[in-house]
Scaffold this active site. Structure first.
Site, PDB file in Angstrom:
ATOM      1  N   ASP A  25      -3.364  -6.520  -4.173  1.00 39.36           N
ATOM      2  CA  ASP A  25      -3.656  -5.775  -2.953  1.00 39.36           C
ATOM      3  C   ASP A  25      -4.840  -4.882  -3.297  1.00 39.36           C
ATOM      4  O   ASP A  25      -4.695  -3.889  -4.011  1.00 39.36           O
ATOM      5  CB  ASP A  25      -2.417  -4.950  -2.567  1.00 39.36           C
ATOM      6  CG  ASP A  25      -2.699  -3.992  -1.405  1.00 39.36           C
ATOM      7  OD1 ASP A  25      -3.812  -4.042  -0.837  1.00 39.36           O
ATOM      8  OD2 ASP A  25      -1.801  -3.189  -1.077  1.00 39.36           O
ATOM      9  N   LYS A  91     -14.026  -0.270  -0.118  1.00 37.85           N
ATOM     10  CA  LYS A  91     -13.632  -1.407   0.715  1.00 37.85           C
ATOM     11  C   LYS A  91     -14.329  -1.360   2.077  1.00 37.85           C
ATOM     12  O   LYS A  91     -14.620  -2.393   2.669  1.00 37.85           O
ATOM     13  CB  LYS A  91     -12.111  -1.376   0.886  1.00 37.85           C
ATOM     14  CG  LYS A  91     -11.515  -2.584   1.572  1.00 37.85           C
ATOM     15  CD  LYS A  91     -10.004  -2.518   1.480  1.00 37.85           C
ATOM     16  CE  LYS A  91      -9.338  -3.661   2.203  1.00 37.85           C
ATOM     17  NZ  LYS A  91      -7.868  -3.600   2.024  1.00 37.85           N
ATOM     18  N   GLU A 188      -3.440  -9.216   4.880  1.00 40.87           N
ATOM     19  CA  GLU A 188      -2.455  -8.223   4.446  1.00 40.87           C
ATOM     20  C   GLU A 188      -1.155  -8.291   5.260  1.00 40.87           C
ATOM     21  O   GLU A 188      -0.069  -8.292   4.681  1.00 40.87           O
ATOM     22  CB  GLU A 188      -3.074  -6.819   4.495  1.00 40.87           C
ATOM     23  CG  GLU A 188      -4.111  -6.636   3.395  1.00 40.87           C
ATOM     24  CD  GLU A 188      -5.055  -5.455   3.618  1.00 40.87           C
ATOM     25  OE1 GLU A 188      -4.787  -4.629   4.519  1.00 40.87           O
ATOM     26  OE2 GLU A 188      -6.054  -5.360   2.891  1.00 40.87           O
ATOM     27  N   ASP A 210       0.732  -0.949   9.701  1.00 42.46           N
ATOM     28  CA  ASP A 210       0.221  -0.569   8.371  1.00 42.46           C
ATOM     29  C   ASP A 210      -0.586   0.721   8.467  1.00 42.46           C
ATOM     30  O   ASP A 210      -1.728   0.716   8.918  1.00 42.46           O
ATOM     31  CB  ASP A 210      -0.637  -1.723   7.818  1.00 42.46           C
ATOM     32  CG  ASP A 210      -1.235  -1.418   6.436  1.00 42.46           C
ATOM     33  OD1 ASP A 210      -1.130  -0.264   5.970  1.00 42.46           O
ATOM     34  OD2 ASP A 210      -1.812  -2.337   5.838  1.00 42.46           O
TER      35      ASP A 210
HETATM   36  P1  ADP Z   1      -4.353   2.131   1.497  1.00 37.48           P
HETATM   37  O1  ADP Z   1      -3.721   0.929   2.068  1.00 37.48           O
HETATM   38  O2  ADP Z   1      -5.336   2.770   2.422  1.00 37.48           O
HETATM   39  O3  ADP Z   1      -4.895   1.918   0.136  1.00 37.48           O
HETATM   40  P2  ADP Z   1      -1.743   3.326   0.895  1.00 37.48           P
HETATM   41  O4  ADP Z   1      -0.904   2.368   1.586  1.00 37.48           O
HETATM   42  O5  ADP Z   1      -1.675   3.386  -0.574  1.00 37.48           O
HETATM   43  O6  ADP Z   1      -3.244   3.297   1.378  1.00 37.48           O
HETATM   44  O7  ADP Z   1      -1.356   4.771   1.472  1.00 37.48           O
HETATM   45  C1  ADP Z   1      -1.888   5.961   0.986  1.00 37.48           C
HETATM   46  C2  ADP Z   1      -1.430   7.064   1.887  1.00 37.48           C
HETATM   47  O8  ADP Z   1       0.002   7.133   1.848  1.00 37.48           O
HETATM   48  C3  ADP Z   1      -1.940   8.427   1.457  1.00 37.48           C
HETATM   49  O9  ADP Z   1      -2.442   9.110   2.571  1.00 37.48           O
HETATM   50  C4  ADP Z   1      -0.684   9.120   0.946  1.00 37.48           C
HETATM   51  O10 ADP Z   1      -0.720  10.517   1.123  1.00 37.48           O
HETATM   52  C5  ADP Z   1       0.371   8.493   1.808  1.00 37.48           C
HETATM   53  N1  ADP Z   1       1.697   8.660   1.216  1.00 37.48           N
HETATM   54  C6  ADP Z   1       2.146   8.206   0.024  1.00 37.48           C
HETATM   55  N2  ADP Z   1       3.415   8.600  -0.198  1.00 37.48           N
HETATM   56  C7  ADP Z   1       3.780   9.331   0.904  1.00 37.48           C
HETATM   57  C8  ADP Z   1       4.976  10.022   1.286  1.00 37.48           C
HETATM   58  N3  ADP Z   1       6.043  10.063   0.478  1.00 37.48           N
HETATM   59  N4  ADP Z   1       4.983  10.625   2.485  1.00 37.48           N
HETATM   60  C9  ADP Z   1       3.906  10.591   3.290  1.00 37.48           C
HETATM   61  N5  ADP Z   1       2.767   9.975   2.979  1.00 37.48           N
HETATM   62  C10 ADP Z   1       2.694   9.351   1.804  1.00 37.48           C
HETATM   63 MG    MG Z   2      -3.013  -0.879   2.264  1.00 42.72          MG
END
Ligand code: ADP
Ligand code: MG
Length: 623
Positions: A25, A91, A188, A210
């Protein structure tokens, strides 16, 4: 010289070797790598135990010497101190021009156009988004290779469903730079659905919600006969967890009676603290925000309700996009059979609640929302690498009819089962049937029936130059490879001598859907009959082999036996030869067993003689 045939299927040696295939991913904020181990998909951790790799690369000044770059957490930690050379969210630049990216000025680094593509200006020179992504991908590749202590065969990499050709191509190019063989790019949302096993479930419409760090994607997929089709995608490329952090930070400032913060480093630190508090609030009803703002130590207790109120507009915006995408797909919300939650931000209870209430059903959240895309990609990668021949995952590009080769007695040994996703490679080992056999005729067939006569012949070729050996001693590996375009090539290689032969075939060529359907129909209705026929042919082949082996042993070492012993064995051979002609499968098997038992003592004597011959004339020290 007679062409000799391949041994019957029960004699095949070890199955093909496992290939290391992973799902990646490649996220805007975080990237992960996962693999199927012992039948379960799991994310692979780095040495520090963390599975998440921040998608951040920092380039160092080459004049300072040193390794040149930092990747992941190290780069993230350095971002505040060196924003201009620390690339995050790359990205968004993939396969785009500067103008297409939008909001480039908000990025902490400089983006310019070069050869019609957005590139980043760093202290180490211009860096293309592909190069930056390749650093992240290579880090994950090494992680996978370290954890399996083996080379990576290939990877499935996920991309947003809305990615166009240029963005997909850029992702492929990045993988190539990282030395990764891309088995396939998959969407995705499709990966997330696969991780939940929805592809095995009932047909229908699914929504994938998502909410990541900087983006929100909503996709509506339709599952038909195991195949996911993207009906509509929507969302907001500038709405994500970061916005929740900012909204919370603004609320804290307001509570503290402070205006906007001018200092960039202070602002960044404040957003980081807001993010920590936000994440904490997903698991507990209140948390304390602490940060130094314009020379003042601010400490503010935040209740979950406060947070939900000050971010309500953001959550509402995601739901507007959800309603729009359902309209685009032409489906009502009650037609949606399942809702999958993806992205770290869907851990926020308010998001889960809002989505659940809208669809009138609880969203799927039992898999880790950060990991679910990588897990689905890993499952897909495992399938594509041919590691899971029993898997019934059906995706768009599949082999409509099984591919196999003819074995002794006109039976088909299936090598690539029907519905295998392509590209795929499968191998199976065979051995020679007769002593001194130096060539092997291979007949490639297509179809579901057990007898060659009922299948479609695709190609014939011959492996020559096998060194003469005893029957069963040669190890011939037959490999079927079907590329992404459905082109089949078959190779046969004798493992000891390395002699090899190969042929290219177009398997699906010339068969219409109706013909394929007819062949399948045929195989279902005749399955019982085929099984009985197969058992009989297999029993006969076994018997013939046993007779041939015994005869050749008698010719070589018959002098070890007394006349009576020899007569006894001859009698068993005659009985077996008779029953092969007129008997049923069970009778033939029984007579074969009897001959095997009757020759046990003889076999032991032969082995002793063999050892003595090997030792003769050698000094004890040499042994
Ligand atoms: P991306 O797909 O953009 O790479 P992710 O799916 O990894 O992103 O998500 C990252 C986001 O998830 C960040 O904004 C982070 O603060 C949020 N996040 C991670 N854990 C938590 C949580 N326990 N509660 C709320 N938000 C969260
Ligand atoms: Mg993602």
């Amino acid at each position: 010289m007679a062409l000799l045939q391949i041994s019957e299927p029960g004699q095949s040696l070890d199955p093909h070797q496992r290939r290391i295939a992973v799902g990646i991913d490649l996220g805007t904020t975080h990237s992960l790598v996962a693999a199927v181990r012992h039948g379960v998909a799991e994310c692979l951790p780095a040495i520090d135990g963390k599975v998440i790799l921040p998608s951040v690369v920092r380039y160092l000044d080459p004049k300072q010497g040193g390794a040149g770059r930092q990747i992941g957490f190290e780069a993230l930690a350095a971002q505040i101190g060196d924003p201009a050379n620390t690339i995050s969210s790359v990205k968004r630049l993939m396969g785009r021009t500067r103008a297409q990216v939008g909001d480039v000025d908000k990025l902490s680094y400089r983006v310019v156009d070069e050869n019609g593509m957005a590139v980043v200006e760093t202290v180490a020179g211009l860096k293309t988004p592909m190069e930056v992504s390749a650093e992240i991908l290579a880090t994950l590749r090494f992680r996978a290779e370290d954890s399996f202590d083996d080379e990576l065969f290939g990877a499935v990499i996920t991309v947003p469903a809305y990615f166009d050709d240029a963005q997909r191509q850029a992702t492929k190019d990045a993988a190539e730079l990282a030395g990764i063989n891309v088995l396939r790019l998959i969407n995705e949302p499709t990966a997330a659905a696969i991780a939940y096993g929805l592809d095995n479930g009932s047909e229908g419409v699914y929504a994938i919600y998502d909410l990541g760090g900087g983006t929100f994607d909503i996709s509506v997929l339709r599952l038909t006969r195991g195949v996911f089709e993207v009906m509509a995608t929507g969302g907001d490329s500038a709405l994500g967890g970061d916005d929740y952090d900012q909204a919370l930070a603004a609320w804290v400032l307001e509570q503290a009676g402070l205006g906007p913060v001018a200092d960039a480093a202070e602002r960044a630190a404040m957003h980081r603290e807001a993010r920590r508090v936000k994440e904490q609030l997903s698991g507990q009803p209140e948390a304390v925000f602490r940060s130094e703002i314009v020379g003042r130590q601010v400490e503010q207790t935040v209740r979950r309700e406060d947070f939900e109120t000050c971010t309500a507009a953001l959550t509402a915006r995601t739901m507007t996009a959800v309603r729009k995408v359902l309209r685009d797909a032409g489906v009502g919300k009650d037609e949606v059979q399942g809702v999958v939650m993806v992205g770290g931000s869907t851990r926020m209870p308010v998001v889960r609640r809002t989505v659940g209430e809208f669809f009138g059903r609880e969203a799927l959240t039992n898999l880790n929302p950060d990991e679910v895309v990588a897990l689905g990609a890993a499952i897909q990668a495992n399938q594509l690498a041919g590691n899971n021949p029993d898997g019934d995952l059906l995706l768009l590009d599949v082999i409509p009819l099984s591919l196999g080769i003819e074995t002794m007695g006109g039976l088909v040994e299936r090598i690539v089962p029907r519905n295998s996703t392509i590209p795929t490679a499968r191998a199976q080992d065979f051995t020679t049937y007769q002593d001194g056999q130096t060539a092997l005729a291979l007949h490639v067939v297509q179809g579901e029936r057990d007898l060659v006569a009922d299948c479609r012949s695709l190609a014939r070729f011959t492996l020559r130059g096998i060194p003469p050996m005893a029957a069963g001693a040669a190890r011939i590996r037959v490999t079927f490879t079907v590329d992404a375009d459905g082109l089949l090539s078959v190779s046969a290689r004798e493992q000891g001598s390395g002699v090899e032969a190969r042929i290219d075939v177009k398997p699906a060529y010339g068969l219409s859907d109706e013909q394929i359907a007819a062949m399948l129909q045929d195989s279902f209705s005749t399955a019982q009959q085929d099984m009985a026929a197969r058992a009989l042919v297999e029993a006969r082949v076994d018997a013939d082999r046993m007779i041939a082996a015994t005869r050749s042993a008698l010719a070589a070492d018959g002098d070890l036996l007394s006349a009576a012993e020899r007569d006894g064995i001859e009698a068993l051979i005659v009985t077996l030869a008779d029953v092969v002609v007129g008997g049923g499968a069970a009778d033939i098997e029984a007579a074969t067993q009897a001959l095997a038992k009757g020759t046990e003592a003889f076999a032991a004597q032969r082995m002793n003689r063999g050892i003595q011959q090997a030792l003769a004339g050698r000094k004890l020290e040499e042994v």
